[in-house]
Enzyme design. Structure first.
Site, PDB file in Angstrom:
ATOM      1  N   LYS A  29       0.863  -1.184   0.000  1.00 25.92           N
ATOM      2  CA  LYS A  29       0.000   0.000   0.000  1.00 25.92           C
ATOM      3  C   LYS A  29       0.898   1.232   0.000  1.00 25.92           C
ATOM      4  CE  LYS A  29      -4.029   2.065   2.184  1.00 25.92           C
ATOM      5  NZ  LYS A  29      -3.576   3.453   1.954  1.00 25.92           N
ATOM      6  N   ASP A  31       1.953   5.347  -0.168  1.00 29.91           N
ATOM      7  CA  ASP A  31       1.579   6.532   0.602  1.00 29.91           C
ATOM      8  C   ASP A  31       1.715   7.765  -0.280  1.00 29.91           C
ATOM      9  OD1 ASP A  31       0.869   8.181   2.644  1.00 29.91           O
ATOM     10  OD2 ASP A  31       2.714   7.958   3.797  1.00 29.91           O
ATOM     11  N   GLU A 153       3.078   1.489   4.925  1.00 31.29           N
ATOM     12  CA  GLU A 153       1.760   1.868   5.426  1.00 31.29           C
ATOM     13  C   GLU A 153       0.848   0.671   5.615  1.00 31.29           C
ATOM     14  OE1 GLU A 153      -2.081   4.652   4.240  1.00 31.29           O
ATOM     15  OE2 GLU A 153      -0.242   4.807   3.098  1.00 31.29           O
TER      16      GLU A 153
END
Length: 308
Positions: A29, A31, A153
Site C-alpha cells: 500500500k 503513501d 503503510e
C-alpha cells in the site's frame, strides 16, 4: 481507439487482517496520491480519483509516461515521494508537489485499457519515474507483517477472480500497519504560548445521513511552515457558524479543554490525513498526528472507516 475519458477508481474496504488463499494477491500500500494516467496518441493526462486533471501539476511524470511504447492506454497507480530506503512518504510527496513534482515515482498497479499488450510487458523497462507495482501470492497476513516491519503503510489485497468494478469494495481490501484516515477540517483553535498561527485543527467526518460529526483534534506533526500554510488556507474559508451537526464536547477524558469561543470555524472543504492510536469510547480520536492535506479527496466523501 482512444481510451475512456475517465474511469471511476476501484476502492478498498478496510479489514483488520490481510486475507489469504489462492483467490488473493497482495501488493504494497503506497503513501501518495491515487492517479490514473490516460495516454492517447502520445498525449498524457493525469487524473485524480475524482476526475480532476492534474497533468500541469506533475509535468515530469506526464513526460515520462509519454515515452512508453503504446498508442493508447489507461493506467491506474499511485504517485509517490520515495525515501532513500525505498519507503514511500506522503510528506515527500507534498514537498515535491510544491516544486512541480520533480523526483516523484508513479507506481502502476493496474492496466484498464491498452492495445493488446499486458502490463508487465509494457513496463519491463520503464522510464525513470515510472515503476511497476508487483504482487505477491504468499500468505497475506505474513506479507502485511513484513510490510509493517519495513515501515510501510500496509497492504492492498485483491481478488484474482473479480473484475475491476469501482462499486465492489469486497474485491480489494486494505490492511494497515498504522491507524490512519482522512478527516474534514472544520475549524482551528487559537494557539497558546509561543506556538504561532493556530493551536489545533478540529476534525470531522460524514455519517450515512450526510451529517458532519466531530472526531477530535490534531495539533502535532506540523512545522511552523506548515502552521503558516494551514492558517493562510483556512482563513480564506472562515465562516461565523459552526458546520458540525452537534457541538464538540468542551471537556474530554483525553486532551485539554476546548474553549468554543476561541474556535475559528471554516467551510468543511479541506481534507487532512491523520494517524492516530485508536478511537476512544466517547467516539473521539486519541493521540493524533497530522500527516498532510489530501487535495485529491472530496470532503463530502469522507466517512469513518471501520474494519470489517
Amino acid at each position: 481507439m482512444s481510451p475512456p475519458k475517465w474511469i471511476k477508481p476501484q476502492l478498498c474496504k478496510l479489514v483488520a487482517k490481510a486475507p489469504s488463499g489462492p483467490l488473493w494477491v497482495h501488493e504494497i500500500k503506497f503513501d501518495g496520491y491515487r492517479i490514473a494516467a490516460r495516454i492517447d496518441q502520445g498525449a498524457v493526462q493525469l487524473l485524480t480519483r475524482s476526475g480532476l486533471d492534474w497533468t500541469a501539476k506533475y509535468p515530469a511524470t506526464a513526460a515520462a509516461l509519454a515515452t512508453l511504447k503504446v498508442e493508447s492506454a489507461y493506467l491506474d497507480g499511485e504517485l509517490c515521494g520515495v525515501r532513500p530506503d525505498g519507503v514511500t512518504s506522503f510528506e515527500l510527496m507534498q514537498q515535491a508537489s510544491d516544486r512541480g513534482g520533480a523526483g516523484l515515482v508513479y507506481f502502476v498497479f493496474d492496466l484498464l485499457d491498452l492495445d493488446g499488450q499486458d502490463l508487465a510487458a509494457l513496463l519491463e523497462k520503464p522510464p525513470d519515474g515510472i515503476a511497476f507495482s508487483a504482487h505477491e501470492t504468499s500468505d497475506g497476513e505474513a506479507f502485511r507483517r513484513a510490510a509493517c516491519r519495513h515501515g510501510l503503510e500496509g497492504v492492498v489485497s485483491k481478488r484474482v477472480d473479480r473484475r475491476y468494478l469501482p462499486d465492489d469494495r469486497s474485491a480489494w481490501v486494505k490492511s494497515k500497519c498504522l491507524n490512519r484516515g482522512e478527516f474534514v477540517i472544520t475549524g482551528w483553535s487559537d494557539p497558546e504560548g509561543s506556538r504561532p498561527f493556530l493551536g489545533s485543527l478540529l476534525l470531522a467526518y460524514h455519517d450515512d445521513d450526510g451529517r458532519l460529526l466531530y472526531a477530535g483534534r490534531v495539533g502535532t506533526g506540523m512545522s511552523q511552515k506548515t502552521l503558516a500554510f494551514l492558517h493562510r488556507r483556512l482563513a480564506l474559508l472562515a465562516v461565523p457558524k459552526m458546520p458540525l451537526a452537534v457541538p464538540p464536547p468542551r471537556e474530554t477524558r483525553f486532551g485539554g479543554r476546548l474553549v468554543l469561543s476561541k474556535v475559528h470555524w471554516v467551510r468543511p472543504e479541506v481534507v487532512a490525513e491523520i494517524t492516530y492510536l485508536t478511537w476512544a469510547e466517547d467516539g473521539l480520536l486519541r493521540h493524533t498526528v497530522f500527516v498532510g492535506l489530501r487535495d485529491d479527496k472530496l470532503a463530502r466523501e469522507v466517512r469513518r472507516e471501520r474494519p470489517a
